[in-house]
Write an enzyme that holds these catalytic residues in place. Structure first.
Site, PDB file in Angstrom:
ATOM      1  N   ASP A 102       0.786  -1.231   0.000  1.00  0.00           N
ATOM      2  CA  ASP A 102       0.000   0.000   0.000  1.00  0.00           C
ATOM      3  C   ASP A 102       0.819   1.283   0.000  1.00  0.00           C
ATOM      4  OD1 ASP A 102       0.879  -0.507   2.604  1.00  0.00           O
ATOM      5  OD2 ASP A 102      -0.760   0.643   3.474  1.00  0.00           O
ATOM      6  N   GLU A 103       2.112   1.207  -0.251  1.00  0.00           N
ATOM      7  CA  GLU A 103       2.884   2.444  -0.341  1.00  0.00           C
ATOM      8  C   GLU A 103       4.095   2.250  -1.244  1.00  0.00           C
ATOM      9  OE1 GLU A 103       5.146   3.854   3.069  1.00  0.00           O
ATOM     10  OE2 GLU A 103       4.825   1.938   4.082  1.00  0.00           O
TER      11      GLU A 103
END
Length: 351
Positions: A102-103
């Site tokens: 997610d990043e």
């Protein structure tokens, strides 16, 4: 001067669960196990307002927030959404360094979209992610990775923050050392004891003084406190290890129970290693956490492994507990990264 964007999804796992189950949207929720030894993966912002945090034991989280709804994770779904997010990234640049599902860091220094404005690109990327997945993301825009990562937290959720080259000096000087990557609670406490609370405090000192306090981390801390971070966005992040572990529902002390755990964990470790295209290994190891939460591990060099190879390491680690019962056992493989064949993101998608 680089233009780097750090994109970080907002409470990613929890956001997916709220999207797919709208009745959870107004409730404090967490993703993880709900057993007596379970630990939370993440939680939404409503839960965080009660003090609930990721990596917190589920029992403690329920004490802080009695109405907390804990839902089991769906890793296959999270990986599917992560693929969509990375497809958006690739519309703007191929220089992408994934940090997790997610990043990621994006280097857009030479990208001509949006008139070359990293700020406008970050805005577009976040809008496209929402259009594609229904999930919000936050972003930090800066000349370096570490400042971009800190900046992405400034306007969460669903916001972005820009630190221009001219703003770096003032932005960093006012930072708490707790925001510097690598400064955890214990390191911060140790630094605070000597009067180092902010980057401004560190700037008044020297690497030599800091080395007596934090050892090898001194130079990195000193540089970051001056806003110095020359690391490029790395498109070939290499995973250094593969591991599995399990926190037990009840502590165990019998050797036969521990051996049974090794056999069970070995099958899962073998599957992960096979899914990673069987990378060559350089070591194997066993991790043990005792009932008083002390942690130890035992490793040795190896080019091959089977279940029996972990047993001597288990005995070595357990002996350090001096008859304490065991609450967690883990197995891990140290990978031969010189071959460069084990991509971090690929493993995240395949496990």
């Amino acid at each position: 001067m680089r233009k780097i964007i750090h994109v970080d999804m907002d409470c990613f796992y929890a956001a997916v669960e709220m999207r797919d189950n709208p009745e959870l949207a107004d409730k404090p929720i967490a993703v993880g196990g709900n057993g007596p030894r379970s630990v939370l993966s993440t939680c939404n912002y409503l839960a965080r307002s009660f003090g609930v945090r990721s990596a917190m034991p589920a029992i403690k989280a329920k004490q802080l927030c009695p109405d907390l709804v804990i839902v089991p994770g769906r890793m296959d779904v999270y990986k599917q959404e992560s693929r969509k997010i990375h497809q958006v990234f690739r519309q703007y640049t191929d220089i992408i360094e994934p940090l997790s599902l997610d990043e990621a860091f994006l280097d857009v220094t030479d990208v001509t979209f949006c008139g070359g404005s990293a700020t406008l690109m970050a805005q577009e990327i976040r809008e496209k992610i929402y259009q594609t997945t229904g999930l919000t993301a936050s972003a930090g825009i800066a000349p370096s990775k570490f400042i971009a990562k800190i900046a992405s937290d400034e306007n969460k959720p669903n916001g972005q923050f820009v630190v221009t080259p001219n703003d770096v000096e003032g932005f960093v000087a006012n930072l708490s050392l707790r925001k510097i990557p690598g400064v955890g609670p214990k390191t911060a406490e140790k630094l605070g004891h000597y009067g180092f609370v902010s980057c401004a405090d560190v700037r008044k000192s020297s690497p030599k003084v800091l080395q007596d306090i934090v050892g090898k981390f001194a130079l990195s801390l000193y540089q970051k406190s001056h806003g110095i971070d020359d690391r490029p966005v790395n498109t070939d992040r290499i995973r250094k290890s593969i591991g599995v572990e399990r926190t037990l529902a009840q502590d165990i002390i019998a050797h036969s129970d521990m051996v049974a755990m090794i056999d069970d964990l070995y099958e899962k470790l073998l599957l992960r290693w096979q899914r990673a295209d069987k990378p060559s290994i350089k070591s194997i190891g066993v991790k043990v956490k005792f009932n008083d939460f002390t942690l130890t591990s035992a490793d040795h060099q190896a080019e091959a492994f089977d279940a029996k190879a972990f047993l001597p390491l288990l005995e070595k680690a357990v002996a350090r507990g001096e008859q304490k019962s065991v609450r967690l056992i883990g197995l891990h493989l140290g990978l031969n990264t010189q071959e460069g064949q084990v991509n971090q993101l690929a493993l995240q998608f395949d496990e």
